[in-house]
Design a protein around this motif. Structure first.
Motif, PDB file in Angstrom:
ATOM      1  N   SER A   1       6.682   3.848  -0.141  1.00 31.17           N
ATOM      2  CA  SER A   1       6.329   2.800  -0.817  1.00 31.17           C
ATOM      3  C   SER A   1       6.789   1.417  -0.353  1.00 31.17           C
ATOM      4  N   ALA A   2       5.940   0.660  -0.280  1.00 27.39           N
ATOM      5  CA  ALA A   2       6.393  -0.690   0.351  1.00 27.39           C
ATOM      6  C   ALA A   2       7.139  -1.829  -0.618  1.00 27.39           C
ATOM      7  N   CYS A   3       6.731  -1.457  -1.926  1.00 27.70           N
ATOM      8  CA  CYS A   3       7.344  -2.355  -3.007  1.00 27.70           C
ATOM      9  C   CYS A   3       7.046  -1.690  -4.337  1.00 27.70           C
ATOM     10  N   ALA A   4       7.716  -2.406  -5.348  1.00 26.73           N
ATOM     11  CA  ALA A   4       7.907  -1.768  -6.729  1.00 26.73           C
ATOM     12  C   ALA A   4       6.415  -1.467  -7.303  1.00 26.73           C
ATOM     13  N   ALA A   5       5.508  -2.156  -6.855  1.00 29.64           N
ATOM     14  CA  ALA A   5       4.207  -1.957  -7.336  1.00 29.64           C
ATOM     15  C   ALA A   5       3.385  -0.699  -6.726  1.00 29.64           C
ATOM     16  N   ASP A   6       4.094  -0.306  -5.650  1.00 32.80           N
ATOM     17  CA  ASP A   6       3.683   0.987  -4.849  1.00 32.80           C
ATOM     18  C   ASP A   6       4.421   2.018  -5.860  1.00 32.80           C
TER      19      ASP A   6
ATOM     20  N   MET B   1       0.888  -1.020   0.014  1.00 31.21           N
ATOM     21  CA  MET B   1      -0.129   0.105  -0.040  1.00 31.21           C
ATOM     22  C   MET B   1       0.949   1.305   0.126  1.00 31.21           C
ATOM     23  N   LEU B   2       0.635   2.107  -0.947  1.00 29.59           N
ATOM     24  CA  LEU B   2       1.103   3.278  -0.773  1.00 29.59           C
ATOM     25  C   LEU B   2       0.634   4.289  -0.014  1.00 29.59           C
ATOM     26  N   LYS B   3       1.490   4.703   1.016  1.00 28.99           N
ATOM     27  CA  LYS B   3       1.092   5.551   2.230  1.00 28.99           C
ATOM     28  C   LYS B   3       1.564   6.992   2.234  1.00 28.99           C
ATOM     29  N   ARG B   4       0.626   7.878   2.517  1.00 31.22           N
ATOM     30  CA  ARG B   4       0.922   9.402   2.626  1.00 31.22           C
ATOM     31  C   ARG B   4       1.365   9.511   3.884  1.00 31.22           C
TER      32      ARG B   4
ATOM     33  N   ASN C   1      12.758  -3.290   0.620  1.00 30.97           N
ATOM     34  CA  ASN C   1      11.787  -2.924  -0.283  1.00 30.97           C
ATOM     35  C   ASN C   1      11.134  -1.459  -0.081  1.00 30.97           C
ATOM     36  N   LYS C   2      11.367  -1.062   0.958  1.00 35.01           N
ATOM     37  CA  LYS C   2      10.724   0.160   1.191  1.00 35.01           C
ATOM     38  C   LYS C   2      11.628   1.289   0.870  1.00 35.01           C
ATOM     39  N   ARG C   3      10.500   2.130   0.209  1.00 38.96           N
ATOM     40  CA  ARG C   3      11.391   3.756  -0.176  1.00 38.96           C
ATOM     41  C   ARG C   3      10.451   4.697   0.339  1.00 38.96           C
ATOM     42  N   THR C   4      11.219   5.911   0.515  1.00 38.04           N
ATOM     43  CA  THR C   4      10.509   7.114   0.906  1.00 38.04           C
ATOM     44  C   THR C   4      10.461   8.033  -0.357  1.00 38.04           C
ATOM     45  N   VAL C   5       9.555   8.738  -0.832  1.00 34.79           N
ATOM     46  CA  VAL C   5       9.525   9.375  -2.102  1.00 34.79           C
ATOM     47  C   VAL C   5       8.882  10.818  -1.731  1.00 34.79           C
TER      48      VAL C   5
ATOM     49  N   VAL D   1      12.418  12.630  -5.240  1.00 33.75           N
ATOM     50  CA  VAL D   1      13.667  12.061  -4.477  1.00 33.75           C
ATOM     51  C   VAL D   1      13.044  10.866  -3.901  1.00 33.75           C
ATOM     52  N   ILE D   2      13.851   9.779  -4.356  1.00 33.29           N
ATOM     53  CA  ILE D   2      13.356   8.543  -3.629  1.00 33.29           C
ATOM     54  C   ILE D   2      14.716   7.908  -3.049  1.00 33.29           C
ATOM     55  N   SER D   3      14.334   7.536  -1.835  1.00 31.54           N
ATOM     56  CA  SER D   3      15.162   7.035  -1.077  1.00 31.54           C
ATOM     57  C   SER D   3      14.904   5.801  -0.174  1.00 31.54           C
ATOM     58  N   ARG D   4      15.965   5.031  -0.036  1.00 33.24           N
ATOM     59  CA  ARG D   4      15.914   3.498   0.470  1.00 33.24           C
ATOM     60  C   ARG D   4      15.786   3.712   1.963  1.00 33.24           C
TER      61      ARG D   4
END
Ligand SMILES: Nc1ncnc2c1ncn2[C@@H]1O[C@H](COP(=O)(O)OP(=O)(O)OP(=O)(O)O)[C@@H](O)[C@H]1O
Ligand SMILES: [Mg+2]
Length: 167
Positions: free
Chosen positions: A12-17, A1-4, A138-142, A129-132
């Motif tokens: 983002s929890a995964c590539a699909a997010d 699930m994409l979270k705000r 698999n988690k990313r902060t955008v 800006v995407i960071s690990r």
């Protein structure tokens, strides 16, 4: 699930997010918009672009244009120009990529590894800006960082789309 997490900051929890975020960005895009996708190798810039392309209505697969430097996806609502400037070493090489023919005029331009030539490229753009995350591979902060009035408007529309999507 994409979270705000908060305004202009998502998890983002995964590539699909990350692709889904790209899909939510697509309806807000207009001719002349520039998104600079920033983040290290394999962080998800191309996955984000896949989502944007799909969201614009282009059904063709998006791959990394590392060797071609530019790919055009023109099967959607507006053309999408996808640049990967990773292999460029000098700003003078930009001329040969064709980037100056389209940047800021036609379609939406998504730039991977564009920040290294930011001064030569454009003053007004939306930085994505995407960071690990240290604990979860698999988690990313955008984070969206707008530069200029149009980018601010774009960021506002994207933020609303993510907010509405979560409800
Ligand atoms: N939350 C996530 N968002 C995006 N990709 C993720 C995520 N979690 C894992 N991944 C994986 O990370 C990789 C991201 O690849 P992608 O090609 O999109 O990165 P990139 O930033 O474009 O890399 P490059 O700088 O090499 O062009 C893929 O293998 C994808 O499956
Ligand atoms: Mg890539």
């Amino acid at each position: 699930m994409l979270k705000r997490i908060e305004a202009l900051r998502y998890e983002s929890a995964c590539a699909a997010d990350t692709e889904h975020l790209g899909e939510l960005v697509a309806p807000a895009l207009a001719d002349g918009d520039i998104l600079v996708l920033t983040g290290g190798l394999g962080v998800g810039k191309t996955h984000f672009t896949k989502g944007v392309s799909r969201g614009l209505g282009d059904e063709h697969p998006v791959t990394s244009p590392t060797f071609a430097l530019m790919a055009v996806h023109d099967g959607g609502r507006i053309p999408l120009f996808h640049f990967d400037l990773y292999r460029l070493e000098h700003a003078y090489e930009l001329e040969d990529t064709g980037i100056f023919d389209v940047l800021g005029y036609e379609g939406a331009c998504l730039l991977e590894w564009g920040e290294q030539f930011q001064d030569e490229l454009c003053d007004e753009y939306l930085s994505v800006v995407i960071s690990r995350d240290a604990d979860d591979e698999n988690k990313r902060t955008v984070v969206l960082k707008p530069y200029g009035a149009r980018a601010e408007e774009l960021a506002r529309q994207i933020d609303k789309a993510v907010k509405d999507d979560a409800e």
